[in-house]
Design a protein around this motif. Sequence first.
Motif, short mmCIF file in Angstrom:
data_model
loop_
_atom_site.label_atom_id
_atom_site.label_comp_id
_atom_site.label_asym_id
_atom_site.label_seq_id
_atom_site.Cartn_x
_atom_site.Cartn_y
_atom_site.Cartn_z
N LEU A 157 3.78 3.28 26.42
CA LEU A 157 4.96 2.98 25.57
C LEU A 157 4.94 3.76 24.26
O LEU A 157 6.16 4.24 23.83
N ALA A 158 3.93 4.21 23.78
CA ALA A 158 3.78 4.84 22.42
C ALA A 158 4.57 6.10 22.56
O ALA A 158 5.55 6.64 21.92
N THR A 170 22.70 0.00 34.09
CA THR A 170 21.63 -0.53 33.73
C THR A 170 20.42 -0.18 33.58
O THR A 170 19.46 -0.32 32.82
N ALA A 171 20.16 1.02 34.09
CA ALA A 171 19.03 1.99 34.02
C ALA A 171 18.92 2.44 32.75
O ALA A 171 17.73 2.37 32.12
N SER A 172 19.88 2.62 32.10
CA SER A 172 19.91 2.96 30.60
C SER A 172 19.44 1.93 29.74
O SER A 172 18.53 2.20 28.84
N ARG A 173 19.87 0.65 29.89
CA ARG A 173 19.35 -0.43 29.38
C ARG A 173 17.86 -0.42 29.59
O ARG A 173 17.08 -1.27 28.35
N ILE A 174 17.51 -0.34 30.81
CA ILE A 174 16.08 -0.38 30.92
C ILE A 174 15.11 0.55 30.16
O ILE A 174 14.35 0.41 29.59
N LEU A 175 15.66 1.79 30.32
CA LEU A 175 15.23 2.84 29.28
C LEU A 175 14.92 2.49 27.97
O LEU A 175 13.93 2.58 27.15
N GLU A 176 16.00 1.74 27.41
CA GLU A 176 15.91 1.27 26.03
C GLU A 176 15.05 0.46 25.83
O GLU A 176 14.18 0.20 24.96
N ALA A 177 14.75 -0.51 27.03
CA ALA A 177 13.53 -1.80 26.79
C ALA A 177 12.35 -1.06 26.96
O ALA A 177 11.27 -1.69 26.16
N GLY A 179 11.58 1.68 25.14
CA GLY A 179 11.50 2.38 23.93
C GLY A 179 12.28 3.59 24.09
O GLY A 179 12.11 4.31 22.86
N ALA A 180 12.56 4.19 24.79
CA ALA A 180 13.19 5.56 25.11
C ALA A 180 14.71 5.59 24.57
O ALA A 180 15.21 4.50 24.23
N THR A 181 15.39 6.71 24.25
CA THR A 181 16.45 6.78 23.85
C THR A 181 17.57 7.24 25.17
O THR A 181 17.26 8.43 25.52
N PRO A 182 18.22 6.30 25.72
CA PRO A 182 18.86 6.47 27.10
C PRO A 182 20.00 7.46 26.53
O PRO A 182 20.68 7.28 25.58
N VAL A 183 20.27 8.53 27.44
CA VAL A 183 21.47 9.33 27.39
C VAL A 183 22.25 9.00 28.88
O VAL A 183 21.62 9.48 29.90
N SER A 184 23.47 8.39 28.82
CA SER A 184 23.92 8.02 30.13
C SER A 184 25.14 9.22 30.58
O SER A 184 25.74 9.71 30.00
N MET A 185 24.65 9.67 31.95
CA MET A 185 25.90 10.74 32.49
C MET A 185 25.54 10.43 34.00
O MET A 185 24.28 10.10 34.48
N PRO A 186 26.43 10.98 34.63
CA PRO A 186 26.01 11.03 36.04
C PRO A 186 25.05 12.21 36.58
O PRO A 186 25.07 12.92 35.67
N MET A 187 24.61 11.98 37.83
CA MET A 187 23.69 12.82 38.36
C MET A 187 23.99 14.25 38.21
O MET A 187 23.31 15.20 37.61
N PRO A 188 25.23 14.41 38.58
CA PRO A 188 25.65 16.28 38.70
C PRO A 188 25.67 16.71 37.27
O PRO A 188 25.52 18.00 37.08
N ASP A 189 25.61 15.81 36.38
CA ASP A 189 25.76 16.43 34.87
C ASP A 189 24.09 16.77 34.20
O ASP A 189 24.03 17.39 33.20
N THR A 190 23.21 16.06 35.07
CA THR A 190 21.83 16.25 34.43
C THR A 190 21.11 17.63 34.45
O THR A 190 20.36 17.75 33.81
N PRO A 191 21.33 18.40 35.76
CA PRO A 191 20.57 19.64 35.48
C PRO A 191 20.75 20.60 34.39
O PRO A 191 19.84 20.94 33.68
N GLN A 297 8.40 -7.07 29.61
CA GLN A 297 9.23 -8.22 30.56
C GLN A 297 10.08 -8.99 29.96
O GLN A 297 11.08 -9.22 30.35
N PRO A 298 9.82 -9.41 28.53
CA PRO A 298 10.97 -10.33 28.12
C PRO A 298 12.08 -9.55 27.98
O PRO A 298 13.39 -10.25 28.01
N LYS A 299 12.06 -8.16 27.66
CA LYS A 299 13.39 -7.40 27.46
C LYS A 299 13.93 -7.33 28.84
O LYS A 299 15.26 -7.33 28.81
N LEU A 300 13.20 -7.25 29.95
CA LEU A 300 13.70 -7.08 31.26
C LEU A 300 14.43 -8.40 31.58
O LEU A 300 15.57 -8.30 32.18
#
Length: 334
Positions: A157-158, A170-177, A179-191, A297-300
């Motif tokens: 986690l550190a 929701t995957a972005s909200r899980i990343l937040e839980a 401790g990461a900083t989510p950046v939301s975008m569709p898969m084709p923009d990811t490369p 887990q509590p955040k999830l």
Amino acid sequence: MQRRIALSLMLLMVFLGTTAVSTSATTLTYANFPPAPTFPCVQMERWADEVEKRTDGALTIETFPGGTLLGAKQIWRGVQYGQADIGCISLAYQPGLFPLMSVMELPLGLPSAETASTLMWDLFTSYSPEEFDKVKVLTMFTSAPSNIMSKKPLPDLASLQGVELRGSGTASRILEALGATPVSMPMPDTPQALQKGVVQGLFSSLEVLKDLNFAAYCQHVTRTDLQVYPFAVIMNKRVWEDLPESTKKILNELGPEQAAWTGRYMDNHVQKALAWAQKEHGLTTHALSATALEAVQPKLDKLIEEWVQDASAKGLPAKAVLRDISARLDKAEA
Ligand code: 3IO
């Protein structure tokens, strides 16, 4: 004069009507958003082949992978407007549109794409959620469980604190839980986001290491297996209604079959992609400790509670849906 025009128009309509009936072959367009080698497009080609075979060529499908007909966020409305007859959507890309089926995005610990895909189809058919009323749903399926793929090792986690990682919904909200900083975008923009350093990694199923060559950028995987990304394949409703009954029957039978096929393909393909990434790029796999997962887990749980509140406020049987999912998971484990 006007009567003559009216008469010719009528004759023309009769003529068009008879030709439509007498030509037995129909071609429909199918829009998909990611590149051709990825699993949403592999399942599209398989479905198109099966449809052509089972209808003896009465229905043929012209496929458009890679957003060549409509982009990731245009397909949902584009199919309703008739810009494409059929389209494949990732539910996570348009948060809020699918108050019931978004249950599939929650951190429920669904063990595989096959279990999750058949579960998703069964939930859809037993609840017939209104959110899909304006389209004909041809099939549904999910990705395999999501994991973190990153340029640097993120084993705890550190190390995850503040790291920009690509997700969606929701995957972005899980990343937040986590401790990461989510950046939301569709898969084709990811490369491009990975190449430009906008993100340091992504959160999705691991077959993209191979299919989108992400292993060239991300040599580290942190296993979480917390959630999956749900998909739906939709058809324009008027186009559906115009199909002959025999074709409708074939497509309806294909719905659950295609869900299971895609789940199985996905699960097998993840294993192949992992072996490939280890061999070709020296992929290293990390796992969050049991203590770390317990701390998160509590955040999830809160994400699940928020979904229940939101869905219940919309009059949806949220608790019953979650009960059905638990029952299915208990059965899968037994
Ligand atoms: C996905 C989307 C497009 C191509 C391959 C894919 N593998 C998993 C997903 C799930 C998803 O929608 C996403 O954006 O991570």
